[in-house]
Design an enzyme around this catalytic site. Structure first.
Site, PDB file in Angstrom:
ATOM      1  N   SER A  10      -3.650  -1.833  -2.060  1.00 10.44           N
ATOM      2  CA  SER A  10      -2.931  -1.284  -0.902  1.00 10.44           C
ATOM      3  C   SER A  10      -3.781  -0.184  -0.297  1.00 10.44           C
ATOM      4  O   SER A  10      -4.074   0.825  -0.961  1.00 10.44           O
ATOM      5  CB  SER A  10      -1.579  -0.712  -1.340  1.00 10.44           C
ATOM      6  OG  SER A  10      -1.140   0.207  -0.355  1.00 10.44           O
ATOM      7  N   ASP A  37       0.707  -1.527   4.047  1.00 18.41           N
ATOM      8  CA  ASP A  37       2.048  -0.958   3.995  1.00 18.41           C
ATOM      9  C   ASP A  37       2.445  -0.373   5.345  1.00 18.41           C
ATOM     10  O   ASP A  37       1.966   0.693   5.735  1.00 18.41           O
ATOM     11  CB  ASP A  37       2.101   0.135   2.920  1.00 18.41           C
ATOM     12  CG  ASP A  37       2.118  -0.452   1.519  1.00 18.41           C
ATOM     13  OD1 ASP A  37       2.966  -1.327   1.261  1.00 18.41           O
ATOM     14  OD2 ASP A  37       1.282  -0.051   0.689  1.00 18.41           O
ATOM     15  N   MET A  39       5.180   1.333   7.607  1.00 17.22           N
ATOM     16  CA  MET A  39       6.412   2.134   7.449  1.00 17.22           C
ATOM     17  C   MET A  39       6.794   2.770   8.787  1.00 17.22           C
ATOM     18  O   MET A  39       5.918   3.215   9.529  1.00 17.22           O
ATOM     19  CB  MET A  39       6.188   3.240   6.422  1.00 17.22           C
ATOM     20  CG  MET A  39       5.690   2.725   5.082  1.00 17.22           C
ATOM     21  SD  MET A  39       5.606   4.050   3.867  1.00 17.22           S
ATOM     22  CE  MET A  39       4.696   3.227   2.555  1.00 17.22           C
ATOM     23  N   HIS A  68       3.243  -5.754   4.249  1.00 19.00           N
ATOM     24  CA  HIS A  68       4.532  -5.353   3.675  1.00 19.00           C
ATOM     25  C   HIS A  68       5.250  -4.461   4.682  1.00 19.00           C
ATOM     26  O   HIS A  68       4.873  -3.303   4.860  1.00 19.00           O
ATOM     27  CB  HIS A  68       4.235  -4.613   2.354  1.00 19.00           C
ATOM     28  CG  HIS A  68       5.446  -4.089   1.645  1.00 19.00           C
ATOM     29  ND1 HIS A  68       5.342  -3.227   0.569  1.00 19.00           N
ATOM     30  CD2 HIS A  68       6.768  -4.301   1.835  1.00 19.00           C
ATOM     31  CE1 HIS A  68       6.557  -2.929   0.133  1.00 19.00           C
ATOM     32  NE2 HIS A  68       7.440  -3.556   0.886  1.00 19.00           N
ATOM     33  N   MET A 139       9.865  -4.494  -5.773  1.00 20.18           N
ATOM     34  CA  MET A 139       9.382  -3.106  -5.741  1.00 20.18           C
ATOM     35  C   MET A 139       9.675  -2.435  -7.079  1.00 20.18           C
ATOM     36  O   MET A 139      10.800  -2.480  -7.578  1.00 20.18           O
ATOM     37  CB  MET A 139      10.081  -2.310  -4.630  1.00 20.18           C
ATOM     38  CG  MET A 139       9.684  -2.685  -3.212  1.00 20.18           C
ATOM     39  SD  MET A 139       7.918  -2.547  -2.877  1.00 20.18           S
ATOM     40  CE  MET A 139       7.639  -0.790  -3.126  1.00 20.18           C
ATOM     41  N   ASP A 177       4.993  -4.225  -6.877  1.00 19.78           N
ATOM     42  CA  ASP A 177       4.388  -3.175  -6.062  1.00 19.78           C
ATOM     43  C   ASP A 177       4.987  -1.817  -6.422  1.00 19.78           C
ATOM     44  O   ASP A 177       6.195  -1.613  -6.303  1.00 19.78           O
ATOM     45  CB  ASP A 177       4.666  -3.514  -4.586  1.00 19.78           C
ATOM     46  CG  ASP A 177       4.034  -2.550  -3.601  1.00 19.78           C
ATOM     47  OD1 ASP A 177       3.294  -1.649  -4.022  1.00 19.78           O
ATOM     48  OD2 ASP A 177       4.287  -2.719  -2.387  1.00 19.78           O
TER      49      ASP A 177
HETATM   50  C1  DX5 Z   1       5.095   1.952  -1.563  1.00 14.91           C
HETATM   51  C2  DX5 Z   1       4.150   0.865  -1.118  1.00 14.91           C
HETATM   52  C3  DX5 Z   1       3.133   0.544  -2.139  1.00 14.91           C
HETATM   53  C4  DX5 Z   1       2.279   1.727  -2.509  1.00 14.91           C
HETATM   54  C5  DX5 Z   1       1.839   1.571  -3.929  1.00 14.91           C
HETATM   55  O1  DX5 Z   1       6.155   2.038  -0.716  1.00 14.91           O
HETATM   56  O2  DX5 Z   1       4.823  -0.329  -0.827  1.00 14.91           O
HETATM   57  O3  DX5 Z   1       2.338  -0.572  -1.769  1.00 14.91           O
HETATM   58  O4  DX5 Z   1       1.181   1.860  -1.679  1.00 14.91           O
HETATM   59  O5  DX5 Z   1       1.180   2.731  -4.342  1.00 14.91           O
HETATM   60  P1  DX5 Z   1       0.830   3.002  -5.871  1.00 14.91           P
HETATM   61  O6  DX5 Z   1       0.053   1.819  -6.372  1.00 14.91           O
HETATM   62  O7  DX5 Z   1       0.037   4.252  -5.835  1.00 14.91           O
HETATM   63  O8  DX5 Z   1       2.142   3.143  -6.581  1.00 14.91           O
HETATM   64 ZN    ZN Z   2       3.582  -2.211  -0.487  1.00 15.01          ZN
END
Ligand code: DX5
Ligand code: ZN
Length: 218
Positions: A10, A37, A39, A68, A139, A177
């Protein structure tokens, strides 16, 4: 031979000042997909990037883009992400009013369709749609930020997804994830995860190749 496990770094924890180089580095280090990602500050408390950046990432790599969406009303933006070059487009079940419509729109635009569940959302929520999914994203942190700790209570859900996949011959990839490191990767794989997303464990490591290998072989 390459193992069946796929690693999807990611870019959320990459150095955005040199995003192109970061993508090239994970590509050379053996990444299978690039996880993006998205958001919106509504569905989650964080804001990242949208189709414009995804389109630039698409020009930087030939790896599949695993996008995502952590946004409200994803239906509205499916076309933009298709045009940006997303290969797999994943929406959150909690953000969709009509998941069936969302899945068919994603597919009609030539992408693979994924659906994601927050840690507390049960698999039952998506059961009627499983046969149509190319990817099921479970998740293992509350979506929004990189660098959180793995929530191990999602593991039974991974197992359940694997069992159903085997029983019904569903085709979705089981992706996990959040909080993935070599230790948690092992647990996730044992439960049935086939695609591991990792931001911190890869981009905060000195040696990306080694970090990816450690996850794949965990
Ligand atoms: C969180 C994202 C993930 C995040 C994971 O909302 O969907 O993809 O980047 O980060 P790590 O691997 O650091 O937990
Ligand atoms: Zn993600």
């Amino acid at each position: 031979m390459k193992s069946k496990i796929k690693i999807a770094p990611s870019i959320l924890s990459s150095d955005f000042r040199k995003l192109y180089d970061e993508i090239k580095k994970v590509e050379k280090a053996g990444a299978d997909w690039i996880h993006c990602d998205v958001m919106d500050g509504h569905f989650v408390d964080n804001l990242t990037f949208g189709p414009v950046v995804v389109e630039a990432i698409n020009r930087a790599t030939r790896l599949p883009l695993d996008v995502h969406l952590m946004i409200e009303n994803p239906l509205k933006y499916i076309k933009e992400f298709a045009q940006a070059g997303a290969d797999i487009l994943t929406v959150h079940v909690e953000a969709c009013r009509n998941l069936r419509q969302v899945i068919s729109k994603i597919k009609n635009l030539g992408m693979k369709a994924g659906c994601s569940l927050r840690p507390k959302t049960p698999l039952a929520k998506v059961k009627p749609y499983l046969k149509d999914l190319d990817l099921l994203l479970i998740m293992s942190v509350n979506p929004g930020f990189a660098g959180q700790s793995f929530i191990s209570s999602v593991l039974p859900k991974v197992k359940e997804a694997k069992k159903l996949k085997q029983e019904k011959k569903y085709k979705y990839y089981i992706e996990i994830d959040g909080g993935i490191n070599p230790k948690t990767a092992k647990l996730a794989k044992k439960a049935g995860a086939e695609v591991l997303v990792a931001a911190s464990a890869i981009f905060k490591a000195k040696d990306y190749r080694r970090a990816i290998k450690e996850l794949r072989e965990a």
